[in-house]
Scaffold this motif. Structure first.
Motif, mmCIF file in Angstrom:
data_model
loop_
_atom_site.group_PDB
_atom_site.id
_atom_site.type_symbol
_atom_site.label_atom_id
_atom_site.label_comp_id
_atom_site.label_asym_id
_atom_site.label_seq_id
_atom_site.Cartn_x
_atom_site.Cartn_y
_atom_site.Cartn_z
ATOM 1 N N ILE A 643 0.850 -1.204 0.000
ATOM 2 C CA ILE A 643 0.000 0.000 0.000
ATOM 3 C C ILE A 643 0.879 1.245 0.000
ATOM 4 C CG2 ILE A 643 -1.561 1.381 1.456
ATOM 5 C CD1 ILE A 643 -2.919 -1.322 2.216
ATOM 6 N N LEU A 644 1.906 1.225 0.831
ATOM 7 C CA LEU A 644 2.797 2.388 0.928
ATOM 8 C C LEU A 644 3.496 2.654 -0.407
ATOM 9 C CD1 LEU A 644 4.050 4.586 2.680
ATOM 10 C CD2 LEU A 644 5.679 2.898 3.550
ATOM 11 N N ALA A 645 3.964 1.599 -1.049
ATOM 12 C CA ALA A 645 4.641 1.768 -2.345
ATOM 13 C C ALA A 645 3.663 2.341 -3.374
ATOM 14 C CB ALA A 645 5.207 0.436 -2.820
ATOM 15 N N GLN A 646 2.417 1.853 -3.344
ATOM 16 C CA GLN A 646 1.424 2.359 -4.300
ATOM 17 C C GLN A 646 1.046 3.806 -3.995
ATOM 18 O OE1 GLN A 646 -1.010 -1.340 -3.906
ATOM 19 N NE2 GLN A 646 -1.536 -0.900 -6.029
ATOM 20 N N ALA A 658 10.153 3.450 -5.124
ATOM 21 C CA ALA A 658 11.162 2.439 -5.478
ATOM 22 C C ALA A 658 11.624 1.692 -4.222
ATOM 23 C CB ALA A 658 12.346 3.119 -6.168
ATOM 24 N N TYR A 659 11.855 2.455 -3.163
ATOM 25 C CA TYR A 659 12.373 1.853 -1.929
ATOM 26 C C TYR A 659 11.372 0.838 -1.341
ATOM 27 C CZ TYR A 659 13.801 1.463 2.969
ATOM 28 O OH TYR A 659 14.152 0.975 4.200
ATOM 29 N N TYR A 660 10.108 1.244 -1.260
ATOM 30 C CA TYR A 660 9.135 0.345 -0.638
ATOM 31 C C TYR A 660 8.740 -0.800 -1.573
ATOM 32 C CZ TYR A 660 9.280 3.525 3.232
ATOM 33 O OH TYR A 660 9.741 4.266 4.292
ATOM 34 N N SER A 661 8.873 -0.595 -2.862
ATOM 35 C CA SER A 661 8.638 -1.725 -3.773
ATOM 36 C C SER A 661 9.718 -2.776 -3.541
ATOM 37 C CB SER A 661 8.677 -1.277 -5.235
ATOM 38 O OG SER A 661 7.705 -0.303 -5.455
ATOM 39 N N ARG A 662 10.949 -2.310 -3.339
ATOM 40 C CA ARG A 662 12.048 -3.262 -3.064
ATOM 41 C C ARG A 662 11.816 -3.968 -1.728
ATOM 42 N NH1 ARG A 662 15.370 0.820 -4.976
ATOM 43 N NH2 ARG A 662 16.013 1.405 -2.865
ATOM 44 N N LEU A 663 11.367 -3.190 -0.739
ATOM 45 C CA LEU A 663 11.118 -3.801 0.571
ATOM 46 C C LEU A 663 10.014 -4.864 0.455
ATOM 47 C CD1 LEU A 663 11.606 -3.993 3.619
ATOM 48 C CD2 LEU A 663 10.049 -2.043 3.943
ATOM 49 N N ALA A 664 8.985 -4.540 -0.314
ATOM 50 C CA ALA A 664 7.887 -5.507 -0.495
ATOM 51 C C ALA A 664 8.425 -6.783 -1.145
ATOM 52 C CB ALA A 664 6.782 -4.888 -1.346
ATOM 53 N N ALA A 665 9.252 -6.616 -2.138
ATOM 54 C CA ALA A 665 9.800 -7.790 -2.839
ATOM 55 C C ALA A 665 10.632 -8.631 -1.874
ATOM 56 C CB ALA A 665 10.630 -7.337 -4.039
ATOM 57 N N LYS A 666 11.350 -7.939 -0.991
ATOM 58 C CA LYS A 666 12.191 -8.654 -0.026
ATOM 59 C C LYS A 666 11.328 -9.463 0.956
ATOM 60 C CE LYS A 666 14.666 -7.427 4.018
ATOM 61 N NZ LYS A 666 15.465 -6.466 4.759
ATOM 62 N N ILE A 667 10.253 -8.840 1.433
ATOM 63 C CA ILE A 667 9.378 -9.548 2.386
ATOM 64 C C ILE A 667 8.766 -10.774 1.705
ATOM 65 C CG2 ILE A 667 7.293 -9.354 3.803
ATOM 66 C CD1 ILE A 667 7.885 -6.276 3.887
ATOM 67 N N LYS A 668 8.326 -10.557 0.488
ATOM 68 C CA LYS A 668 7.682 -11.649 -0.248
ATOM 69 C C LYS A 668 8.658 -12.813 -0.435
ATOM 70 C CE LYS A 668 5.026 -12.257 -4.540
ATOM 71 N NZ LYS A 668 4.330 -11.523 -5.603
ATOM 72 N N ALA A 669 9.895 -12.462 -0.769
ATOM 73 C CA ALA A 669 10.900 -13.505 -0.995
ATOM 74 C C ALA A 669 11.180 -14.269 0.306
ATOM 75 C CB ALA A 669 12.182 -12.885 -1.544
ATOM 76 N N ALA A 670 11.320 -13.517 1.404
ATOM 77 C CA ALA A 670 11.616 -14.173 2.686
ATOM 78 C C ALA A 670 10.456 -15.077 3.099
ATOM 79 C CB ALA A 670 11.880 -13.114 3.756
ATOM 80 N N PHE A 671 9.280 -14.596 2.865
ATOM 81 C CA PHE A 671 8.062 -15.340 3.224
ATOM 82 C C PHE A 671 7.989 -16.644 2.415
ATOM 83 C CE2 PHE A 671 3.512 -16.175 2.536
ATOM 84 C CZ PHE A 671 3.018 -16.142 3.831
ATOM 85 N N ASN A 672 8.179 -16.514 1.116
ATOM 86 C CA ASN A 672 8.074 -17.709 0.270
ATOM 87 C C ASN A 672 9.218 -18.685 0.527
ATOM 88 O OD1 ASN A 672 5.611 -17.258 -1.015
ATOM 89 N ND2 ASN A 672 6.548 -15.743 -2.377
ATOM 90 N N GLU A 673 10.359 -18.131 0.831
ATOM 91 C CA GLU A 673 11.504 -18.971 1.154
ATOM 92 C C GLU A 673 11.175 -19.859 2.360
ATOM 93 O OE1 GLU A 673 14.241 -19.239 -0.519
ATOM 94 O OE2 GLU A 673 15.108 -20.663 0.929
#
Ligand code: BGC
Length: 896
Positions: A643-646, A658-673
């Protein structure tokens, strides 16, 4: 005569002459999302309107706004001489602006306080035809703290004093009055009277805020209340949440703001000669204790009618025994307009039954569970003590059982019984009692009397109260259980809306952030609740610590910063503004909260740099299986960052985006991992909440979505088509299924009538939603909780398929994706969006399946029809009503 005809042309003709019959018709004008509001303090108010008409392809291509202080000049509109020409009484003219905007922020000259502004919009359609709306208005109030003339006053008592105080002031007016406004700011609750008459129809004004940070003032038009000659104003001042004397586990009695209630009042009168006069609260007011000998918003109200002071709020009045008031401090430096729809009594609920145990003990049954008050009409000897005990349940003996709702109450003695009013009769014929500074959650009222009284079924009446939000949605289906669940959900939503969203109207009345964010879509599909959310999100901002932390309940006297305030609850700071933006297309609340969301997300990031967070309560009140807290809290954390990135993108904050989109991607990756099995598509240990939360919050990598959805469907089948979720899972389970190809299964869960299910509650007589799946649960079983209420939104989404589009929010573009689920023959959903009414209706009739959609003027939709034989058919439609028919054997729907 000639002269008069000319005037008629100027004043009346323009709309008739220049708005051609086939031109656009403008309606629904609002300022700050309210109709012709008084006393606003927005310096750049938002003006909005809609276009009327059910015809095809109605679209606004341009608009022009004119605003000013002279209604006749505004009625004259833009005029033939050309819009843009400055005219008498006009302060703001936008000129013709191209585009479809129907929500515009005033950006003209600085608005003046205490001024009525009129505005009017002209719109053009695609054919270049113009149409004008009627004149709308708004009136400014206190635009700055310095505009107050009155003093904050109180009596000389302290916080332990039980009785509520009366205040009065008499004055005389000699000139002829044009208009009069009362501006009332109070710390506590009040009832205002002028010349003996109660002013307005609001109850429990002003609304609950973090009183040491923000106080609300309310504006009333009191022109009709005043006399030429002598007048009197009266105030009855109650405690509300400001001076809570009842003790419960959240320590509101120890709130830092607590003090004896006080108020500030300006009565501003405008005379025919153009002059104004302000009568204000000050040293010349007098005070006395009232017959309201005890009042608690939490527990009840006690009135000793023998202490009545007849004519106390009228003039002339001999005030012997009354005392002088004293000045007191301002509760906060931030006194702002209430700005939200008021709380009102909305429904009268007559008792359906009364059981007489003896001539001193009666139990009334309202037939439905409500939030509000009861009124009793009674006759008896002076000094008779009536106790009115309110509850949601009866013991097998037929007496009122409060054991499911009094559990967090910690009384220090027996003088303040829970959900109980006490009324002492004065013994002069028929007497009426109804509390003013309290409300309760109840279906039953047990009336016990110290001496025999004769009561009949109509002696007691219930009044359903809540924030007076306009209903904007309807659901109707061929399955009565679904219709009942929808009605019960709305009853619980409204029972929990008192200027802030609460968890329950009896046990707590707390602004639980989790309950509120889960229920926001249910609220917005069904009610025009934006003003309540805007008010409450200001409360959240007031409560936020500099490091971003929010409490689990808002407002709070301090409780809740320690417990229950992980992202699964306090994501309200992001999820609610985002949804308000989706439903209204108005980004203001999101903008107002942007920095707060950022601070909040940054805080979680600093505590949990891995991207996974264990902060939260998790899937509260589950059926049986419990999803790990880290799973659900990380999903919420991810949702907030997305939401914040949007929002950053929307507000052109490119670096943030850009920063929060990267953070979102990081959370998603950690979660799926950690949780995703990439081979099977399963998550965690494969529970309903795990699988559905991953899908609903878009954590599943796109190519894996079908697999995860299939695993979820299998899980539901393996769980015998029964729910196995708690609070967080109820948000996701139905949506995750219907969004990913399993609408039939979602419908099975939604329409189940065996335990555990919403239908099971209905079958057992529920008129509201419960807090726990088993009706006889040993704890956590309030019978009026909105917590499990997402189903009320799902009907619109999963069956009607009425979905907002992030790219064109406010339903300017609608994603219309109905699901013609097995087991249901007919379904109809309507939602009044900012452009007008959207309708989605489908019906099976023999070998025909008919789908009818209505799109309001100014909006468009992409309709995705699921073909019964598999596959989809996509149609682009604009305003108007469209019918599509599918006949068995045919490959596609044809237009009907
Ligand atoms: C409330 C809930 C709330 C929960 C938090 C309960 O007592 O009634 O609705 O969200 O506590 O744990």
């Amino acid at each position: 005569m000639k002269h008069l005809a000319f005037l008629w042309l100027i004043i009346v003709a323009p709309a008739g002459l220049w708005a051609q019959p086939s031109g656009p018709v403008v309606t629904g004008m609002q300022t700050e999302h309210l109709t012709d509001p008084l006393g606003i303090d927005a310096t750049h108010p938002r003006l909005s309107w809609r276009l009327k008409g059910g015809e095809r392809n109605i679209e606004q291509t341009a608009y022009a706004l004119v605003a000013g202080t002279d209604s006749a000049a505004i009625l004259g509109g833009e005029g033939r001489a050309g819009y843009g020409a400055a005219g008498h009484g006009k302060i703001w003219q936008t000129g013709k602006r191209w585009g479809p905007a129907q929500l515009v922020t005033y950006d003209g000259p600085t608005l003046q306080p205490f001024t009525r502004y009129y505005w009017r919009v002209t719109v053009w359609n695609r054919e270049g035809q113009a149409g004008q709306g009627p004149v709308a208005s708004f009136e400014t109030g206190m635009l700055d703290q310095s505009h107050w003339k009155g003093s904050w006053i109180t009596d000389t008592k302290d916080i332990r004093t039980k009785p509520a105080a009366y205040f009065r002031h008499s004055f005389s007016l000699t000139k002829t009055i044009v208009s009069a406004r009362a501006y009332v700011a109070a710390a506590g609750l009040y009832e205002l009277f002028i010349n003996g008459k109660r002013v307005g129809d609001h109850v429990l004004d002003p609304m609950y805020t973090r009183f040491d940070r923000r106080n609300l003032y309310v504006t009333y038009d009191v022109t009709e209340y005043l006399n030429n000659g002598s007048n009197a104003i009266g105030m009855l001042l109650g405690n509300g949440w400001y001076n809570l004397q009842s003790t419960a586990v959240w320590y509101f009695d120890k709130a830092p703001w607590r003090a004896r209630p006080s108020f500030c009042l300006d009565l501003r009168i405008t005379y025919t000669d153009g002059s104004t006069e302000t009568i204000s609260s000050g040293k010349d007011w007098r005070t006395a204790l009232s017959p309201v000998v005890f009042n608690s918003i939490y527990t009840g109200e006690h009135v000793d009618a023998r202490l009545d002071i007849p004519h106390w709020n009228e003039g002339p009045f001999i005030d012997t025994g009354w005392k002088n008031v004293i000045f007191t401090g301002v509760p906060s430096q931030h006194v702002v307009a209430q700005g939200s729809v008021p709380i009102r009594i909305k429904d009268t609920v007559n008792a359906v039954d009364v059981k007489r145990f003896s001539d001193t003990d009666y139990v009334f049954d309202l037939g439905r569970n409500i939030a509000g008050v009861s009124r009793i009409i009674v006759q008896g000897p002076a000094g008779t003590i009536l106790r009115l005990k309110h509850g949601e349940r009866l013991y097998p003996t037929g007496h009122v059982d409060q054991s499911n709702i009094d559990v967090h109450y910690r009384p220090t003695d027996d003088s303040d019984p829970f959900q109980t009013d006490i009324y002492i009769l004065k013994g002069e014929g028929e007497e009426t009692f109804q509390p003013r500074f309290n409300y309760k959650g109840f279906q039953y009222v047990e009336v016990t009397a110290s001496q025999p009284v004769a009561l009949k079924q109509n002696s007691l009446t219930g009044y359903f109260m809540h924030s007076d939000v306009r209903p904007v949605g309807t659901i109707q289906s061929s399955n009565p259980t679904i219709n009942q669940i929808w009605a019960a959900t709305n009853n619980s939503y409204l029972s929990n809306l008192f200027g802030y969203p609460t968890d329950c109207p009896q046990r707590e009345k707390n602004g639980w952030t989790g309950d509120a964010q889960i229920a926001v879509e249910t609220g917005l599909y069904n009610f025009d609740a934006i003003t309540v959310y805007e008010k409450w999100l200001a409360d959240l901002r007031d409560e936020q610590q500099p490091n971003g932390v929010l409490p689990s309940i808002v407002p709070t006297g301090g409780w809740g910063y320690e417990w229950g305030n992980g992202p699964d609850w306090t994501s309200a700071i992001a999820i609610i503004p985002w949804n308000v933006y989706m439903f209204y297309g108005d980004p203001q609340l999101l903008r107002d909260c942007y920095e707060n969301i950022k601070r909040y997300v940054d805080h979680i990031n600093s505590l949990y740099p891995s991207g996974l967070t264990t902060w939260g309560l998790g899937d509260w009140i589950p059926v049986k299986s419990k999803t790990p807290v880290e799973f659900t809290s990380t999903a919420y954390y991810y949702a907030d960052v997305v939401i914040l990135a949007q929002a950053a993108k929307l507000f052109h904050k490119d670096e943030d985006s850009a920063y929060y989109s990267r953070l979102a991607a990081k959370i998603k990756a950690a979660f799926n991992e950690k949780y995703l099995n990439k081979v099977t598509g399963a998550y965690g240990s494969g529970l309903q909440t795990e699988l559905s939360a991953a899908l609903y919050w878009h954590l599943v990598p796109t190519p894996i979505i079908p697999k995860t959805a299939a695993v979820l469907a299998d899980r539901v089948r393996a769980d015998s088509m029964k729910l196995d979720v708690g609070l967080l899972g109820t948000k996701t389970i139905l949506n995750a299924l219907s969004e990913n190809g399993y609408a039939d299964l979602a419908y099975r869960l939604a329409s189940n009538e065996t335990e555990p299910s919403w239908g099971w509650w209905m079958k057992n007589g529920a008129t509201t939603l419960y807090e726990n799946w088993p009706i006889n649960a040993g704890s956590d079983i309030s019978m009026n909780h909105i917590m499990f209420g997402e189903i009320g939104a799902w009907f619109y989404k999963g069956l009607g398929g009425i979905l907002p589009d992030t790219a064109e929010p406010g339903f300017r573009h609608i994603r219309l994706q109905p699901h013609f689920v097995t087991g249901l023959n007919e379904f109809n959903a309507t939602h009044d969006c900012p452009f007008g009414t959207i309708a989605s209706h489908w019906q099976r009739d023999g070998d025909h399946l008919t789908y009818t959609a209505t799109i309001p003027a100014g909006a468009s939709a992409t309709l995705t029809l699921e073909l019964p034989g598999g596959g989809t058919q996509v149609e682009e439609i604009t305003s108007g009503t469209y019918r599509f028919i599918w006949v068995t054997g045919e490959a596609k729907f044809h237009r009907g």
